[in-house]
Design an enzyme around this catalytic site. Sequence first.
Site, short mmCIF file in Angstrom:
data_model
loop_
_atom_site.label_atom_id
_atom_site.label_comp_id
_atom_site.label_asym_id
_atom_site.label_seq_id
_atom_site.Cartn_x
_atom_site.Cartn_y
_atom_site.Cartn_z
N ALA A 74 52.11 44.99 36.96
CA ALA A 74 51.63 44.09 38.00
C ALA A 74 52.26 42.71 37.84
O ALA A 74 52.83 42.38 36.80
CB ALA A 74 50.11 43.99 37.94
N GLY A 120 41.89 36.38 26.97
CA GLY A 120 42.54 36.06 25.72
C GLY A 120 42.44 37.13 24.65
O GLY A 120 42.10 36.85 23.50
N GLU A 136 45.08 50.83 33.97
CA GLU A 136 44.46 49.52 33.72
C GLU A 136 44.26 48.87 35.08
O GLU A 136 45.19 48.34 35.68
CB GLU A 136 45.35 48.65 32.83
CG GLU A 136 45.57 49.20 31.43
CD GLU A 136 44.35 49.14 30.55
OE1 GLU A 136 43.32 48.56 30.97
OE2 GLU A 136 44.41 49.67 29.43
N GLU A 161 35.90 42.67 43.28
CA GLU A 161 36.83 41.76 42.63
C GLU A 161 37.73 41.09 43.67
O GLU A 161 38.38 41.77 44.47
CB GLU A 161 37.70 42.50 41.62
CG GLU A 161 38.68 41.57 40.91
CD GLU A 161 39.70 42.30 40.07
OE1 GLU A 161 40.05 41.78 38.99
OE2 GLU A 161 40.16 43.38 40.48
#
Length: 505
Positions: free
Chosen positions: A156, A455, A259, A393
């Site tokens: 992506a 992170g 993912e 989302e």
Amino acid sequence: MTTALSTSIRSALDACGVDLSLLDSAQDLQTRTPITGEKLFGLPATDADGIDETISRAEAAFRTWRDVPAPERGHVVRRWGELLREHKRDLAVLVQSDAGKTMSEAEGEVQEMIDICELAIGQSRMLYGQTMPSERPGHRLMETWHPLGVVGVISAFNFPVAVFSWNTALALVCGNTVVWKPSELSLLSALGAHALLARAVADCGQDADIHHIILGEREAGEALVDDPRVALISATGSTRMGHEVAPRVAARFGRYLLELGGNNAAIVAPSADLDLALRGVVFAAAGTAGQRCTTMRRLIIHESIAEEFTEKLIAAYRTLQIGDPRDEGVLVGPLIHSGAYEGMRSALTSAQEEGGTVLCGGARVLEDEHPDAYYVEPAIVRMPGQSATVKTETFAPILYVLTYRDFDEALALHNDVPQGLSSAIFTSDQAEAEIFLSSRGSDCGIANVNIGTSGAEIGGAFGGEKETGGGRESGSDAWKAYMRRATNTVNYSGELPLAQGVKFL
């Protein structure tokens, strides 16, 4: 068009070893930077025949690459990591141009590539099977792991090179060959990353066909998804994309590693260190202009501290410098394109129709300076409950604020979304922290205590549950996704006893 930006990009591509003759404005694919919105260079798309030939070459290379000792395969990844260190700034310039990241975040992404190379080098000497006791005397029972074949990687735009490297470094040391289809929105950094890997392969005297890149739009990815010669598809993108990829790969009995979307939340408990929570929330919600799969999109605050914490959050948001990510002090760069901006506006409208109140942000800025780029103020929206919009989302910097009365209610709100990638709780209550990490707590693949949702480190497996796809990449035992397992029995007894005491002849 020759600009300072295009000149710096050419220089970075050249330093990485990219053939600059590929940059032709008359070609099929048009590159564009979200920083200014300007069109940069044209690139040639890989046509159907080219994709077919690429997969054939990768399949042929696999037959010899799988026999190269794994530690020797690790030498290629070691050399790639060395070149990434040498050209960290060059590749970061390309990442910044493609994704609109600040230089700190762009260099951090390249550092992730370096980190996964280090992990994969060690992994090349630790592709462990195991030996189990056999119930039959004079027999050895064991498991061994073997490479799959050609691995197709579809990545992506938001992490244009890091996620690719997670897959590629491990796939290569496991003995697979790789065909990569990068996002059509981030082709320049893809060319740079591919060129550095090609240099590493050449420096180590290995077959250039162990890794390929194909350029194109949706059709190029579909060709990888549908080709039976591609043993594993690792795809990063939206949940919508996953709904299309999974059944198509499954229909040919291929493997897939997905993912997909995240709708990540943090719970802020009454006992939380509010200053610590504030720093964690602001970065996770506003960093990368809300365009991380781990971006915090929902904030679930105990009602006793909701007003105080929300005021602190609004004040912090108003200090965020928005602008050209190349400028010193800028923390929030642009959205990727107009579609992302329209998606953000639509979500804010829907949230208000569902009773939400926009507390700050949401406006487009710098339009006069950059009419073709889309800079926005990160938004905070107070919601009366978890509505359809909150459960969806939106890939933009919108943080929905909800309140709770007791911990069970907070957990229920947290888990009541289709996605399950990353999660966090800020608390000083050990029982709450332990429950959040337990089977009755967060239902996400990543669950953090007293840090935000963004992170992740390379050492831990990255991925999520539910509509996030269930895949795991990078650390831990994620290498197993790129291999097949065989159970082996060796009989050295001179007899032929059957398992479970079965008698035959």
